[in-house]
Design an enzyme around this catalytic site. Structure first.
Site, PDB file in Angstrom:
ATOM      1  N   SER A 224     111.665  64.591  59.643  1.00 41.57           N
ATOM      2  CA  SER A 224     112.531  64.341  58.996  1.00 41.57           C
ATOM      3  C   SER A 224     113.020  63.073  58.884  1.00 41.57           C
ATOM      4  O   SER A 224     112.307  62.149  59.509  1.00 41.57           O
ATOM      5  CB  SER A 224     113.220  65.417  58.767  1.00 41.57           C
ATOM      6  OG  SER A 224     114.538  66.333  58.251  1.00 41.57           O
ATOM      7  N   ASP A 445     109.044  68.673  48.385  1.00 39.64           N
ATOM      8  CA  ASP A 445     109.375  68.498  49.501  1.00 39.64           C
ATOM      9  C   ASP A 445     110.697  68.709  49.276  1.00 39.64           C
ATOM     10  O   ASP A 445     111.517  67.225  48.585  1.00 39.64           O
ATOM     11  CB  ASP A 445     109.189  67.486  50.551  1.00 39.64           C
ATOM     12  CG  ASP A 445     109.688  67.572  52.099  1.00 39.64           C
ATOM     13  OD1 ASP A 445     111.069  68.114  51.802  1.00 39.64           O
ATOM     14  OD2 ASP A 445     109.150  67.313  53.157  1.00 39.64           O
ATOM     15  N   HIS A 473     109.973  71.858  53.326  1.00 37.72           N
ATOM     16  CA  HIS A 473     110.100  70.322  53.996  1.00 37.72           C
ATOM     17  C   HIS A 473     109.266  70.096  55.374  1.00 37.72           C
ATOM     18  O   HIS A 473     109.695  70.827  56.299  1.00 37.72           O
ATOM     19  CB  HIS A 473     111.642  70.641  54.308  1.00 37.72           C
ATOM     20  CG  HIS A 473     112.302  69.123  54.919  1.00 37.72           C
ATOM     21  ND1 HIS A 473     111.704  68.229  54.719  1.00 37.72           N
ATOM     22  CD2 HIS A 473     113.040  69.286  55.656  1.00 37.72           C
ATOM     23  CE1 HIS A 473     112.634  66.829  55.527  1.00 37.72           C
ATOM     24  NE2 HIS A 473     113.324  67.747  56.679  1.00 37.72           N
TER      25      HIS A 473
END
Length: 505
Positions: A224, A445, A473
């Site tokens: 991320s 995602d 995610h």
């Protein structure tokens, strides 16, 4: 990368392991980007202050976990000046097989504690731990590393509880007033560190870590927001890049408006996928997608007028919206989300409150981690963009057309009034001269939409893209054996997937 908080700041959520002031940012001066001065030594010892999630039993001491601190300059243009002690954690390689070196993790945010996350998630990386020392850290401005604070628990509660509905001038005015008060508290409690918490400085810190760990190259796994940190590191120190994996990639070149629109589309898509799956499995919320969506929408508006009592607290619409977003980060959370929403429809908001608290970093004693305060601190320093009121309104209107539930003004709202200016240096990434980098992007995602994967890959110039066709995610921790196998083969054997490779859901 955190999703745009439905009212206030920022891009929010669980760390995926678990479901600036102009020149003073270090953008000029300081050590050469092709090398690093000698770093301090790390004195490793027992971990004594690991956070325990709400409802969990006290942690059993794990002799394999080692904690320590690394001293780095607060301002890299003044290497002999004030310093920051970065909290670090290490799990030595277990074998069998020859030790490769250290593998440094950043689990996302910005604002997530790598120390706490690694301690909880170490079993997810058992295969990698055979040949790597697993290492993570609290980046500058996070938790133990001069974490950014903005008032006390009550101040944080007021900030994260804000409603985003109805979308009208009254809601916007209240949001603006609370946001401005929040930023004043950040300046009051953490003012001296705020100009120095950006990603460029965090990347320079990682090169200090590399030297202190005794590694010729930095082997790195970023998830991320951690993909942005890794990309900036590879830009500053391309010759020092070892094996680098960037999972759930962020496109650092996007504007506030572009990020908000992309993430709104991503979360709306994930929400619709959740509803469809729920109905197919026999949904407590309704017999059709439309019926379930209507119940959830009605619940959100009811919470605006009548928040649900949960102990001595209130589940607001803002907290309920945050809870839904948190659960959309992973398909594995969908059954719990269904149950939590069904309970709230019957008057029990406890499960939704639990999801919201996990997302915002609220502890059982009413205090908060630095997740919700570190996020805007890093985000706003990483960009010179300060949107006007007109730009914020335009962004919100466009986002609400995509999703009444998830539409917002994004991080632009808080950065517009943030107490220190930012720099665009972290937006420019180019790893020319580095070793091969593996970028992993998921089609479903919600927080880092798939299109950001090919874009980051192209910007880096030395990267290869691996596509995951599934939901959630982050791909490595999704349960996909195909993704885990490909990533492990690269990190352990140096075997890069073929161009255009993909893995099914």
């Amino acid at each position: 990368m955190r999703r745009a908080h439905t009212t206030v700041a920022a891009t929010a959520g669980l760390t995926i392991a678990l479901a600036a002031c102009g020149l003073s940012t270090g953008s000029t001066g300081g050590p050469s980007p092709t090398g690093s001065a000698a770093a301090e030594k790390i004195a490793w010892g027992a971990c004594t202050d690991l956070a325990v999630p709400e409802g969990a039993a006290p942690a059993t001491p794990n002799a394999a976990l080692q904690c320590g601190k690394l001293r780095v300059p607060l301002d890299y243009t003044k290497p002999g000046g004030e310093t920051v002690d970065l909290a670090m954690i290490r799990i030595p390689a277990t074998g069998p097989g020859e030790r490769i070196g250290s593998l440094v993790f950043n689990f996302g945010g910005p604002g997530a504690s790598g120390v706490d996350t690694m301690a909880r998630a170490v079993k997810a990386f058992t295969t990698l731990n055979t040949r790597y020392d697993l290492v993570s850290f609290d980046p500058r401005g996070v938790e133990r590393s001069r974490g950014v604070r903005c008032g006390d628990g009550k101040d944080m509660e007021a900030y994260v509880s804000l409603n985003s509905l109805p979308s009208n001038e009254q809601t916007r005015e209240k949001t603006q007033a609370v946001t401005e008060q929040f930023t004043k508290l950040c300046e009051k409690d953490s003012g001296p560190v705020l100009p120095y918490v950006g990603t460029v400085n965090a990347a320079r810190d990682m090169d200090k870590m590399r030297v202190a760990l005794g590694d010729a190259k930095l082997n790195y796994f970023g998830m991320s927001y951690g993909t942005h940190l890794g990309a900036v590191y590879a830009t500053l120190f391309p010759k020092n890049v070892g094996r680098m994996v960037l999972d759930a990639p962020l496109d650092p070149s996007v504007t506030f408006e572009q990020r908000t629109i992309a993430q709104t589309k991503g979360f709306q898509q994930a929400y619709e996928s959740f509803l469809k799956d729920c109905v197919e499995q026999g949904c407590e919320l309704g017999k059709s997608v439309e019926a379930a969506d209507k119940k959830i929408t009605n619940l959100m508006y009811q919470l605006v007028e009548s928040p649900l009592k949960v102990g001595d607290r209130e589940l607001t619409q803002g907290l309920a919206g945050t809870a839904v977003a948190a659960a959309l980060y992973s398909r594995l959370s969908w059954p719990f989300l269904e149950s939590a929403l069904a309970s709230a429809l019957k008057g029990d908001g406890g499960a939704l409150m639990y999801l919201a608290d996990t997302y915002t970093g609220r502890r059982p004693d009413g205090t908060y981690s630095t997740e919700m305060s570190s996020f805007p601190a890093v985000t706003c320093v990483d960009t010179a963009e300060r949107p006007s009121e007109q730009e914020l309104v335009r962004t919100e209107e466009a986002a609400l057309k995509i999703s009444p539930l998830f539409g917002s003004v994004g991080a632009g709202s808080i950065c517009r009034v943030w107490p220190v200016p930012g720099s665009d240096e972290a937006k420019k990434v180019d790893a020319t001269g580095s070793g091969p980098i593996l970028v992993v992007a998921g089609k479903g995602d919600p927080a880092t939409p798939y299109q950001w994967g090919p874009k980051l890959t192209k910007q880096l110039k030395t990267a290869t893209l691996l596509t995951y066709e599934g939901e959630g995610h982050g791909a490595y921790l999704s349960g996909s054996k195909c993704i885990a196998g490909a990533v492990n083969a690269y990190l352990l054997q140096g075997k890069m997937p073929e161009e255009g490779a993909s893995c099914p859901s």
